[in-house]
Design a protein around this motif. Structure first.
Motif, short mmCIF file in Angstrom:
data_model
loop_
_atom_site.label_atom_id
_atom_site.label_comp_id
_atom_site.label_asym_id
_atom_site.label_seq_id
_atom_site.Cartn_x
_atom_site.Cartn_y
_atom_site.Cartn_z
N THR A 55 -4.75 12.03 -6.91
CA THR A 55 -4.22 12.79 -5.74
C THR A 55 -2.13 13.20 -6.26
O THR A 55 -1.66 14.13 -5.91
CB THR A 55 -4.22 12.61 -4.16
N LEU A 56 -1.71 11.91 -6.31
CA LEU A 56 -0.38 11.85 -7.02
C LEU A 56 0.44 12.34 -8.45
O LEU A 56 0.80 13.19 -8.43
CB LEU A 56 -0.40 10.38 -7.18
N SER A 83 3.60 -0.03 -12.32
CA SER A 83 4.16 -0.85 -11.14
C SER A 83 4.03 0.02 -9.60
O SER A 83 3.55 1.69 -10.17
CB SER A 83 5.78 0.05 -11.96
N PRO A 84 5.09 0.00 -8.88
CA PRO A 84 4.16 1.01 -7.59
C PRO A 84 4.87 1.97 -7.93
O PRO A 84 6.15 2.43 -8.37
CB PRO A 84 4.42 -0.69 -6.26
N LEU A 85 3.93 3.28 -7.34
CA LEU A 85 4.19 4.73 -7.17
C LEU A 85 4.36 4.84 -5.74
O LEU A 85 3.36 4.88 -5.40
CB LEU A 85 3.35 5.26 -7.78
N VAL A 86 4.73 6.01 -5.23
CA VAL A 86 4.35 6.69 -3.45
C VAL A 86 4.29 7.94 -4.06
O VAL A 86 4.33 8.61 -4.75
CB VAL A 86 6.25 6.56 -3.58
N LEU A 87 3.03 8.18 -3.22
CA LEU A 87 2.47 9.65 -3.14
C LEU A 87 3.47 10.07 -2.06
O LEU A 87 3.64 9.72 -0.95
CB LEU A 87 1.33 9.56 -2.60
N VAL A 119 -5.50 8.92 -0.12
CA VAL A 119 -4.30 9.33 -0.14
C VAL A 119 -3.69 8.77 1.30
O VAL A 119 -3.24 8.91 1.74
CB VAL A 119 -4.91 10.84 0.54
N LEU A 120 -4.86 8.51 2.13
CA LEU A 120 -4.34 7.72 4.00
C LEU A 120 -3.43 6.63 3.32
O LEU A 120 -2.68 6.74 3.85
CB LEU A 120 -5.21 8.01 4.41
N TYR A 121 -4.72 5.52 2.76
CA TYR A 121 -3.79 4.77 1.81
C TYR A 121 -1.72 4.65 1.77
O TYR A 121 -1.33 3.81 1.69
CB TYR A 121 -4.67 3.63 1.10
N GLY A 146 2.06 3.46 2.26
CA GLY A 146 3.49 2.96 1.52
C GLY A 146 3.21 3.23 0.04
O GLY A 146 2.22 4.02 -0.23
N ALA A 147 3.06 2.29 -0.95
CA ALA A 147 2.84 2.09 -2.65
C ALA A 147 2.07 1.64 -2.87
O ALA A 147 1.33 1.24 -2.58
CB ALA A 147 4.29 1.58 -2.71
#
Lengths: 361, 292
Positions: free
Chosen positions: B49-50, B118-122, B207-209, B213-214
């Protein structure tokens, strides 16, 4: 092909098929004993690691391969063994006592866990052991006075009769110690399998219902299997603690559990030899990968976790194409040559079992 | 008021666990195997989705992007069953456990290689929006969307299994594969279809998760907590999975607030072990022990 003419019952249940088999095992043992003179420091450490992994693998093999219960949490018992051993040695007890206690404590804990666990089967047991693993991991972090918490704990060096068995100072001695333990456990395991108890394990694995009908106490058998398996794993954990020297809870992560499962599955479920073959594979893959990297000159540093994915791919391949594992494959090859022109492809075909559930909805 | 706020957050978290647990239950219903890679499928769904939605990637509008991701993950789920899981068809349950564990590692590697560790943000339209329910009681749009979506999805799936021909066929295939096959149900195809469905559910969960957050490739380990949810609810029961998820979420939230440190990590698993000991089939049990 050769027929072995068995003239007595003792001959039938003998550990070794014939003199040739006995000689091969003796030769293998001799090579293993002589290994410190043949190998350098680095490979001897690898060999020691391999022995410890085979010991842990045998523990899990008894449970998964011979009594048909799946555990995803055996790293917890490794941890219990390692921490018991280290904590008792810090209290000043000599190593043999701490070592035996490590096996005993993990075995008892395993049997205790088994009391609820034996009521579950298959998937539920796997998940329960996974939960148990998480609980033990958290408990290790919380019980800081004993385990050192996140910081970790040092396993004191082993001293027996004035001889040092320290992993870094006297690696050869430590190797022989591990070899002795592994050989003793293997012998006990092989003997167990030809005793009524071992037969009961396998009967329970193959069909719980028919085992019960034959008068086997299923609950007792399963609990015993769990306890013995955890005891062996605890012993391995204790040795692993000494091998690592200094460890914290991360040394016994969920990946160790899964690697153990990998050892028994790839090695061949239901064969003692499988635990060793699987351990060899686990120890060899990182080495082979690093050699390949050096030879091919490909830079893999951009792909962390490559090792894990290679393990995963091997595991998937084995599960789909060779569910009997490495030892099963070897048996097939041997049978092929034994019977040379007469071997048929379907000789090892397994009966498929189709799902029939007892669910109500 | 604080307690209500706390419980609301717990319920929203629990719905995520419930959604992952729904995926377990779907596959369990169809083949009585457990997909240990469900958490990793959720992770992959979130990343796909990201890849579609984020401005620096393909920059599609949010809802079409999610729909597309669902489609992709449905195909992934179908493919996993067609090419991997079907290989262990007819083998003991244990084989599928190991297969899906290995698969989880593979998926994690794939996601890590494509999207990095590394953490990404949707980027979601839900981010940063708060709904005021009453004085001093606010719920973030992401939490509200999670709760609503989860309930709707559970009802839809329940209706699908209870009311449609295909749903009945799936249940038949899961109760007795051979008999279902004789009755003309394409058992293998039906199994693949369920895997596709669980891929879609996993994407929604992902997607909901991600809205809260990241995300990074290791969030799949959340799947272990979802096990607790599925077990507490009783494997094989869709409403049970949701209930189990909410229970886990609530317990975690309250333990974190009122219990000593470290307890919130242990509480869900401790509860799960208790449930396994006293109600081996879960709270919504569907299995009776075989008697000799």
């Amino acid at each position: 092909m050769r027929f072995i003419f068995k003239t007595s019952y003792d001959r039938d249940i003998d550990l070794f098929e014939d003199g040739w088999h006995r000689a091969r095992i003796a030769a293998l043992l001799a090579v293993l004993v002589a290994l410190p003179f043949l190998l350098g420091e680095y490979y001897l450490a690898e060999a020691t690691n391999l022995l410890i992994w085979s010991l842990a693998g045998m523990g899990l093999m008894l449970l998964v391969g011979h009594s048909g219960q799946v555990s995803l949490g055996h790293a917890a018992f490794l941890a219990i063994g390692a921490y018991t051993d280290a904590a008792l040695m810090h209290c000043g007890l000599p190593w043999p006592v701490a070592f035996a206690a490590a096996g005993l404590v993990s075995g008892l804990f395993g049997a205790l866990v088994a009391i609820p666990a034996i009521r579950m089967s298959g998937i539920y047991l796997a998940i329960a052991t996974l939960a148990l693993f998480v609980l033990v991991e958290e408990a290790v972090i919380l019980a800081e006075p004993i385990t050192g918490g996140i910081g970790g704990i040092m396993a004191p060096p082993i001293q027996l009769f004035g001889i040092s068995f320290e992993r870094y100072g006297a690696l050869a001695n430590f190797y022989w110690l591990c070899l002795g333990v592994v050989a003793a456990v293997t012998l006990a395991y092989a003997n167990l399998l030809r005793s009524p108890t071992g037969r009961a394990f396998m009967a329970v694995r193959d069909s719980e219902v028919s085992a019960r009908a034959l008068g086997i106490n299923v609950a007792r058998t399963k609990t015993l299997a769990f306890g013995l398996s955890c005891a062996a794993t605890g012993l391995a954990g204790s040795l692993m603690g000494h091998f690592l020297g200094f460890f914290n809870y991360e040394a016994f992560s969920i990946f160790i559990s899964i690697n153990l499962l990998l050892v028994v599955t790839i090695g061949g479920l239901g064969f003692i030899q499988g635990a060793f073959l699987g351990a060899i594979l686990i120890a060899a893959v990182p080495q082979v990968l690093s050699i390949l990297r050096d030879v091919s000159g490909i830079d893999t540093s951009g792909y962390p976790g490559l090792e894990t994915v290679v393990f995963a791919a091997i595991l998937i391949g084995f599960i789909i194409y060779e569910p009997m594992g490495l030892y099963g494959r070897w048996l097939k090859i041997r049978t092929f040559f034994d019977l040379f022109p007469l071997c048929r492809r379907d000789m090892f075909r397994r009966q498929k079992s189709y799902l029939k559930t007892e669910r109500m909805r | 008021m604080e307690l209500v706020q706390l419980l609301l957050g717990g319920i929203a978290n629990g719905c995520i666990y419930g959604l992952i647990a729904l995926g377990f239950v779907l596959i369990y219903k169809a083949s009585e195997g457990v997909n240990f890679a469900q958490g990793d499928m959720m992770m992959l769904g979130a990343f796909v989705t990201l890849g579609f939605v984020n401005a620096d990637r393909m920059d599609l509008p949010f809802l079409p992007g999610v729909a597309l991701a669902c489609l992709v993950m449905g195909c992934v789920g179908y493919g996993i069953d067609r090419f991997l899981v079907r290989g262990v068809f007819g083998q003991p349950q244990f084989a599928m456990v190991i297969l899906t564990i290995a698969l989880g590692f593979a998926l994690r590697f794939v996601a890590g290689t494509i999207w990095g560790y590394s953490p990404l943000v949707l980027e979601t339209p839900l981010a940063g929006v708060n709904l005021e329910l009453a004085a001093g009681l606010a719920v973030s749009a992401a939490d509200a969307a999670t709760i609503v979506t989860t309930v709707v999805l559970t009802v839809l799936l329940w209706a699908f299994f209870a009311r449609t021909r295909l749903g009945l066929a799936i249940q038949a295939a899961s109760q007795n594969q051979l008999a279902a096959y004789y009755m003309g149900i394409p058992v293998k195809f039906v199994n693949s279809l369920v895997w596709a469905l669980s891929g879609i559910v996993a994407t929604v969960a992902g997607v909901l998760y991600a809205a809260k957050g990241a995300i990074d490739p290791n969030i799949g380990l959340l799947g272990i907590k979802a096990f607790a949810a599925a077990v507490i609810g009783g494997f094989g029961s869709l409403p049970g999975a949701l209930a189990g998820g909410v229970i886990v979420g609530l317990i975690e939230a309250t333990a974190q607030r009122y219990g000593p440190s470290g307890i919130s990590q242990m509480a869900p698993y401790a509860l799960m072990l208790l449930v396994l000991v006293f109600w081996p089939g879960g709270l919504f049990a569907q299995i009776r022990a075989k008697k000799v």
